[in-house]
Design a protein around this motif. Structure first.
Motif, PDB file in Angstrom:
ATOM      1  N   ILE A  64      46.269  43.961  29.119  1.00 28.64           N
ATOM      2  CA  ILE A  64      44.946  44.384  29.591  1.00 28.64           C
ATOM      3  C   ILE A  64      44.920  44.119  31.084  1.00 28.64           C
ATOM      4  CG2 ILE A  64      42.480  44.024  29.413  1.00 28.64           C
ATOM      5  CD1 ILE A  64      43.031  42.950  26.581  1.00 28.64           C
ATOM      6  N   PHE A  65      44.819  45.188  31.885  1.00 30.58           N
ATOM      7  CA  PHE A  65      44.847  45.032  33.328  1.00 30.58           C
ATOM      8  C   PHE A  65      43.550  44.453  33.882  1.00 30.58           C
ATOM      9  CE2 PHE A  65      48.298  48.383  33.669  1.00 30.58           C
ATOM     10  CZ  PHE A  65      49.255  47.452  34.017  1.00 30.58           C
ATOM     11  N   SER A  66      42.419  44.897  33.360  1.00 32.39           N
ATOM     12  CA  SER A  66      41.131  44.500  33.924  1.00 32.39           C
ATOM     13  C   SER A  66      40.059  44.685  32.874  1.00 32.39           C
ATOM     14  CB  SER A  66      40.811  45.341  35.168  1.00 32.39           C
ATOM     15  OG  SER A  66      39.523  45.056  35.653  1.00 32.39           O
ATOM     16  N   GLN A  67      38.950  43.957  33.033  1.00 33.08           N
ATOM     17  CA  GLN A  67      37.848  44.096  32.092  1.00 33.08           C
ATOM     18  C   GLN A  67      37.056  45.379  32.326  1.00 33.08           C
ATOM     19  OE1 GLN A  67      36.260  39.980  32.836  1.00 33.08           O
ATOM     20  NE2 GLN A  67      35.996  40.007  30.621  1.00 33.08           N
ATOM     21  N   ALA A  68      37.144  45.941  33.533  1.00 29.87           N
ATOM     22  CA  ALA A  68      36.397  47.154  33.869  1.00 29.87           C
ATOM     23  C   ALA A  68      37.293  48.080  34.685  1.00 29.87           C
ATOM     24  CB  ALA A  68      35.138  46.801  34.662  1.00 29.87           C
ATOM     25  N   PRO A  69      37.038  49.388  34.629  1.00 35.17           N
ATOM     26  CA  PRO A  69      37.842  50.330  35.409  1.00 35.17           C
ATOM     27  C   PRO A  69      37.793  50.026  36.903  1.00 35.17           C
ATOM     28  CG  PRO A  69      36.498  51.490  33.815  1.00 35.17           C
ATOM     29  CD  PRO A  69      36.023  50.083  33.812  1.00 35.17           C
ATOM     30  N   ILE A  70      38.924  50.259  37.569  1.00 35.39           N
ATOM     31  CA  ILE A  70      39.031  50.071  39.016  1.00 35.39           C
ATOM     32  C   ILE A  70      39.029  51.450  39.662  1.00 35.39           C
ATOM     33  CG2 ILE A  70      40.433  49.142  40.893  1.00 35.39           C
ATOM     34  CD1 ILE A  70      41.562  47.135  38.894  1.00 35.39           C
ATOM     35  N   ALA A  71      37.926  51.791  40.291  1.00 37.49           N
ATOM     36  CA  ALA A  71      37.754  53.141  40.844  1.00 37.49           C
ATOM     37  C   ALA A  71      38.373  53.269  42.237  1.00 37.49           C
ATOM     38  CB  ALA A  71      36.270  53.482  40.896  1.00 37.49           C
ATOM     39  N   LYS A  72      38.625  54.525  42.628  1.00 36.04           N
ATOM     40  CA  LYS A  72      39.079  54.902  43.972  1.00 36.04           C
ATOM     41  C   LYS A  72      40.458  54.336  44.328  1.00 36.04           C
ATOM     42  CE  LYS A  72      34.385  55.426  45.775  1.00 36.04           C
ATOM     43  NZ  LYS A  72      33.428  55.032  46.825  1.00 36.04           N
ATOM     44  N   GLN A  73      41.224  53.941  43.315  1.00 33.30           N
ATOM     45  CA  GLN A  73      42.611  53.536  43.562  1.00 33.30           C
ATOM     46  C   GLN A  73      43.486  54.761  43.338  1.00 33.30           C
ATOM     47  OE1 GLN A  73      43.783  50.215  44.479  1.00 33.30           O
ATOM     48  NE2 GLN A  73      45.434  51.616  45.053  1.00 33.30           N
ATOM     49  N   LEU A  74      43.993  55.361  44.437  1.00 33.54           N
ATOM     50  CA  LEU A  74      44.695  56.637  44.359  1.00 33.54           C
ATOM     51  C   LEU A  74      46.199  56.482  44.177  1.00 33.54           C
ATOM     52  CD1 LEU A  74      42.809  58.629  47.154  1.00 33.54           C
ATOM     53  CD2 LEU A  74      42.266  58.426  44.720  1.00 33.54           C
ATOM     54  N   ALA A  75      46.762  55.354  44.618  1.00 30.66           N
ATOM     55  CA  ALA A  75      48.211  55.186  44.552  1.00 30.66           C
ATOM     56  C   ALA A  75      48.560  53.746  44.209  1.00 30.66           C
ATOM     57  CB  ALA A  75      48.858  55.580  45.877  1.00 30.66           C
ATOM     58  N   LEU A  76      49.591  53.584  43.392  1.00 26.77           N
ATOM     59  CA  LEU A  76      50.111  52.267  43.035  1.00 26.77           C
ATOM     60  C   LEU A  76      51.630  52.299  43.115  1.00 26.77           C
ATOM     61  CD1 LEU A  76      48.116  50.917  39.934  1.00 26.77           C
ATOM     62  CD2 LEU A  76      48.086  50.022  42.261  1.00 26.77           C
TER      63      LEU A  76
END
Length: 480
Positions: A64-76
């Motif tokens: 589980i990466f996070s409890q809530a969505p992480i918005a506006k992340q375009l590149a990883l």
């Protein structure tokens, strides 16, 4: 649907907290799992400005990466990470993700539904991993993917539906894998495919019709496979093909037939004969076994021709008379110590000429009269006569301000240099400099000079052999 995914994420995160708390683990950072546990990873602790380091996900981990969505992340981009599989909820955590790089991360497998929610993903880079298979329909959900890099994995086979749903894909790399054959319809759904790289596999043949649906294909790389012949009918429906590279496939003959091909590359194939029908702009067949120049039906459309490192020898007659549009011609190291006077008579547009590495002693200076547009001239690594070389530099190269490359020959191996180009005199005495009024010597004198140089070279070779023998004898004496 999005609200249900958020609820699912929250519930899973809560479950992870409960399980981890019951095992006595701390609540911050990454939590190491025991059997049957969920493991949570806060990427905020590992990522900065789209670069994630030291992320480690084992095959049995449910992440589980996070409890809530992480918005506006375009590149990883993942660096120094070991990720056996892409977590199921990756694209729920990053709903806006457009580019994902997991190269050299020890990725082993895909798991369905792997790309559900990845509708914004446009670039996926998974090269240099350990993938062995591309399951059927695995890319469902990645409807807008344009670039897929799978080079240098351990792929041995593909399925007809391995790339199903990738209707927007334009670039696909499968280079450096272990593919031995391809199913007929493996690329059928990739109607917008432009660039396909299959280099460095184990392909021996391809089914006829495999590219019939890829009408927009512009670049195809088949280098370093195991083809012994090339079926030109494979690409009969591609009107916009710009590059075909079949280098490193050992085959005696090559016949190409295209309506239009910008560049054909086939070096290191041990080719003995090349025939090309249709229109080809640029042909690179260096480092083969050609004794004749390629037979090209529409030679007047060729602008680039690389014949270097072929045993062509002295080119008799005027073999380039039909190549009237040539801009680049490479004749380096073709075992041609002489060139006929009218060899370049039809190359008025030629901009680059390479005749280096041929052991040329001299030639008639008028051979260059037609090369009015020449800008780059490479003539180093030859056996130039110093007098002729001075004439060549003063009356042609310098007068037209042509760029050239200097020699790297050691000074003790040459008689002299002319503007950085190595040369030798007719005898041990320095001869007089030539003026611009002629070639500087008669044909008989040139022949005599050639013989002298050959005797000199032979004598030096014999001396080197004797020196080597004496050294071996000395070593044997020391041992005794």
């Amino acid at each position: 649907m999005w609200q249900s995914r958020r609820l699912l994420l929250s519930l899973l995160a809560t479950c992870a907290l409960i399980v981890c708390h019951s095992s006595g683990s701390s609540s911050g950072g990454s939590v190491g799992p025991t059997a049957g546990q969920l493991r949570r990873i806060w990427l905020q602790d590992h990522c900065s400005a789209g670069i994630c380091t030291d992320v480690h996900i084992a095959r049995s981990d449910y992440v589980i990466f996070s409890q809530a969505p992480i918005a506006k992340q375009l590149a990883l981009t993942f660096l120094n990470s070991s990720i056996a599989k892409i977590p199921h909820l990756m694209f729920d955590t990053f709903p806006d993700l457009q580019q994902l790089r997991m190269e050299n991360c020890s990725l082993e497998s895909f798991e369905k539904p792997q790309f559900e929610g990845a509708s914004n993903l446009m670039q996926l880079h998974l090269g240099f991993n350990r993938l062995k298979d591309i399951p059927k329909n695995i890319f469902l959900g990645a409807d807008n993917l344009a670039t897929l890099q799978l080079q240098n994995n351990q792929l041995k086979g593909l399925h007809n539906h391995s790339f199903h749903a990738l209707k927007e894909l334009k670039e696909l790399s499968l280079a450096g894998n272990q593919l031995e054959q391809l199913p007929l319809s493996v690329f059928a759904g990739l109607r917008k495919l432009l660039d396909l790289n299959l280099a460095g596999n184990r392909l021996q043949a391809m089914p006829r019709g495999i590219f019939d649906r890829n009408l927009n294909l512009t670049r195809l790389n088949l280098a370093d496979n195991r083809f012994v012949a090339f079926e030109s009918e494979l690409l009969k429906l591609q009107p916009h093909l710009q590059l075909l590279d079949i280098s490193g496939n050992i085959m005696p003959e090559l016949t190409l037939n295209f309506s239009m091909l910008e560049q054909a590359v086939a070096h290191g194939c041990d080719l003995r004969r090349v025939t090309i029908h249709g229109f080809v702009r640029d042909l690179d067949v260096h480092n083969n076994s050609l004794t004749d120049i390629p037979l090209i039906t529409h030679a007047s459309n060729v602008t680039g021709l690389d014949l270097s490192q072929n045993p062509l020898g002295n080119l008799q007659g005027n073999p380039f008379r039909r190549f009237t549009a040539l801009l680049r011609l490479n004749l380096s190291t073709i075992n041609a110590p002489e060139f006929a006077e009218g060899l370049f008579k039809k190359q008025a547009q030629l901009q680059m000429l390479d005749i280096s590495g041929n052991g040329i002693y001299s030639m008639k200076i008028t051979i260059f009269d037609s090369l009015k547009a020449l800008q780059y001239f490479y003539f180093q690594l030859n056996n130039w006569n110093c007098d002729f070389l001075q004439l060549l530099m003063s009356s042609f190269v310098k007068r037209r301000d042509i760029s050239f490359m200097e020699d790297v020959t050691a000074p003790e191996l040459v008689d002299d240099y002319v503007d950085g180009i190595a040369c030798w005199y007719d005898s041990n005495k320095v001869s007089k400099k030539c003026d611009g009024g002629g070639t500087g010597s008669s044909d008989a004198a040139l022949e005599l000079s050639i013989v002298r140089n050959e005797i000199k070279a032979f004598t030096e070779l014999v001396e080197k052999k004797f020196i080597k023998v004496y050294r071996m004898l000395d070593e044997m004496k020391l041992k005794l």
